[in-house]
Design a protein around this motif. Structure first.
Motif, PDB file in Angstrom:
ATOM      1  N   VAL A  22       0.843  -1.196   0.000  1.00 35.72           N
ATOM      2  CA  VAL A  22       0.000   0.000   0.000  1.00 35.72           C
ATOM      3  C   VAL A  22       0.881   1.249   0.000  1.00 35.72           C
ATOM      4  O   VAL A  22       1.940   1.282   0.628  1.00 35.72           O
ATOM      5  N   VAL A  23       0.418   2.263  -0.746  1.00 41.03           N
ATOM      6  CA  VAL A  23       1.105   3.555  -0.802  1.00 41.03           C
ATOM      7  C   VAL A  23       0.058   4.642  -0.585  1.00 41.03           C
ATOM      8  O   VAL A  23      -1.002   4.619  -1.210  1.00 41.03           O
ATOM      9  N   ASP A  85       2.249  -4.058   5.465  1.00 44.07           N
ATOM     10  CA  ASP A  85       0.929  -4.293   6.040  1.00 44.07           C
ATOM     11  C   ASP A  85      -0.042  -3.337   5.348  1.00 44.07           C
ATOM     12  O   ASP A  85       0.164  -2.133   5.356  1.00 44.07           O
ATOM     13  N   PRO A  86      -1.109  -3.830   4.730  1.00 41.57           N
ATOM     14  CA  PRO A  86      -2.003  -2.952   3.988  1.00 41.57           C
ATOM     15  C   PRO A  86      -2.733  -1.917   4.835  1.00 41.57           C
ATOM     16  O   PRO A  86      -3.346  -1.009   4.301  1.00 41.57           O
ATOM     17  N   VAL A  87      -2.649  -2.020   6.157  1.00 41.91           N
ATOM     18  CA  VAL A  87      -3.402  -1.121   7.023  1.00 41.91           C
ATOM     19  C   VAL A  87      -2.502  -0.127   7.766  1.00 41.91           C
ATOM     20  O   VAL A  87      -2.950   0.950   8.138  1.00 41.91           O
ATOM     21  N   ALA A  88      -1.237  -0.460   7.949  1.00 38.33           N
ATOM     22  CA  ALA A  88      -0.352   0.335   8.813  1.00 38.33           C
ATOM     23  C   ALA A  88      -0.183   1.771   8.333  1.00 38.33           C
ATOM     24  O   ALA A  88      -0.423   2.722   9.092  1.00 38.33           O
ATOM     25  N   ALA A  89       0.245   1.967   7.090  1.00 35.79           N
ATOM     26  CA  ALA A  89       0.492   3.323   6.592  1.00 35.79           C
ATOM     27  C   ALA A  89      -0.791   4.171   6.553  1.00 35.79           C
ATOM     28  O   ALA A  89      -0.780   5.315   7.016  1.00 35.79           O
ATOM     29  N   MET A 110      -3.325   0.488  -3.613  1.00 39.62           N
ATOM     30  CA  MET A 110      -3.108  -0.797  -2.967  1.00 39.62           C
ATOM     31  C   MET A 110      -3.048  -1.822  -4.093  1.00 39.62           C
ATOM     32  O   MET A 110      -4.086  -2.216  -4.645  1.00 39.62           O
ATOM     33  N   GLY A 111      -1.837  -2.192  -4.468  1.00 41.25           N
ATOM     34  CA  GLY A 111      -1.660  -3.026  -5.646  1.00 41.25           C
ATOM     35  C   GLY A 111      -2.061  -2.244  -6.878  1.00 41.25           C
ATOM     36  O   GLY A 111      -1.656  -1.106  -7.058  1.00 41.25           O
ATOM     37  N   ARG A 112      -2.885  -2.830  -7.705  1.00 42.11           N
ATOM     38  CA  ARG A 112      -3.363  -2.139  -8.913  1.00 42.11           C
ATOM     39  C   ARG A 112      -4.554  -1.225  -8.634  1.00 42.11           C
ATOM     40  O   ARG A 112      -4.960  -0.449  -9.482  1.00 42.11           O
ATOM     41  N   THR A 113      -5.103  -1.311  -7.442  1.00 39.44           N
ATOM     42  CA  THR A 113      -6.302  -0.552  -7.101  1.00 39.44           C
ATOM     43  C   THR A 113      -5.937   0.860  -6.664  1.00 39.44           C
ATOM     44  O   THR A 113      -5.174   1.047  -5.716  1.00 39.44           O
ATOM     45  N   ALA A 114      -6.508   1.843  -7.340  1.00 35.10           N
ATOM     46  CA  ALA A 114      -6.306   3.240  -6.942  1.00 35.10           C
ATOM     47  C   ALA A 114      -7.242   3.550  -5.776  1.00 35.10           C
ATOM     48  O   ALA A 114      -8.384   3.094  -5.741  1.00 35.10           O
ATOM     49  N   LEU A 115      -6.746   4.292  -4.814  1.00 32.75           N
ATOM     50  CA  LEU A 115      -7.526   4.655  -3.633  1.00 32.75           C
ATOM     51  C   LEU A 115      -7.741   6.157  -3.604  1.00 32.75           C
ATOM     52  O   LEU A 115      -6.795   6.920  -3.751  1.00 32.75           O
ATOM     53  N   ASP A 116      -8.988   6.564  -3.384  1.00 30.65           N
ATOM     54  CA  ASP A 116      -9.242   7.978  -3.154  1.00 30.65           C
ATOM     55  C   ASP A 116      -9.157   8.242  -1.648  1.00 30.65           C
ATOM     56  O   ASP A 116      -8.827   7.352  -0.874  1.00 30.65           O
ATOM     57  N   VAL A 117      -9.437   9.457  -1.238  1.00 32.74           N
ATOM     58  CA  VAL A 117      -9.304   9.833   0.171  1.00 32.74           C
ATOM     59  C   VAL A 117     -10.205   8.977   1.053  1.00 32.74           C
ATOM     60  O   VAL A 117      -9.780   8.487   2.113  1.00 32.74           O
TER      61      VAL A 117
END
Length: 171
Positions: A22-23, A85-89, A110-117
């Motif tokens: 995750v970024v 960890d996908p939740v830590a950041a 998160m991987g190929r999935t773009a995340l909005d706010v």
């Protein structure tokens, strides 16, 4: 930064984007050095990292990776927070943003999935991997504890009955 330094920076960023799960991207304009150190310390305690890099170098580094969807977010004074960890950041970033209005979460991947706010905030509400493991161990141990209680219950009931008869005879 010279050309060789830029190549090393791009290679390190590319490794981050290919290996982390995750970024999170955020604006940090207005944060003091002490606040930034506090953010880094909180991220480190949670197993995540924070990095400030030139937007152009980040765009070069994410080209061809799963997290290439964050390229549009890289405008202005941005930082990236990432973790295995996908939740830590997301959890630390959202908590820090609540306390400091200078940190503005823009989104992430998160991987190929773009995340909005909103997706980053929803991800922050999920339990971490360690919390999930603890719950799972608790669920596995619960039947064994109940079984042990059931096997000792008849003996305890008998002891109470004998104690009641002993008290009755003594009275």
């Amino acid at each position: 930064m010279d050309r060789e330094g830029k190549k090393k920076s791009v290679a390190a960023l590319n490794e981050v984007f290919t290996k982390t799960s995750v970024v999170v991207v955020a604006h940090y304009k207005g944060l003091t050095v002490a606040q930034m150190q506090n953010l880094r310390k909180q991220m480190g305690a949670a197993g995540a990292k924070v990095q400030v890099a030139k937007n152009r170098l980040v765009k070069i580094a994410i080209d061809g990776t799963d997290t290439s969807s964050i390229a549009d977010l890289m405008k202005g004074p941005t930082l990236i927070a990432y973790s295995d960890d996908p939740v830590a950041a997301p959890k630390v970033a959202v908590a820090f943003a609540k306390d400091n209005d200078k940190l503005v979460i823009l989104g992430g991947a998160m991987g190929r999935t773009a995340l909005d706010v909103n997706a980053v905030k929803n991800l922050a509400t999920l339990p971490s991997l360690d919390e999930l493991r603890a719950k799972l161990v608790g669920l596995i141990q619960a039947p064994a504890t109940k079984l042990a209680q059931l096997t000792t219950a008849p003996a305890a009931k008998l002891a109470r009955v004998f104690a009641a008869y002993a008290d009755k005879d003594a009275a």
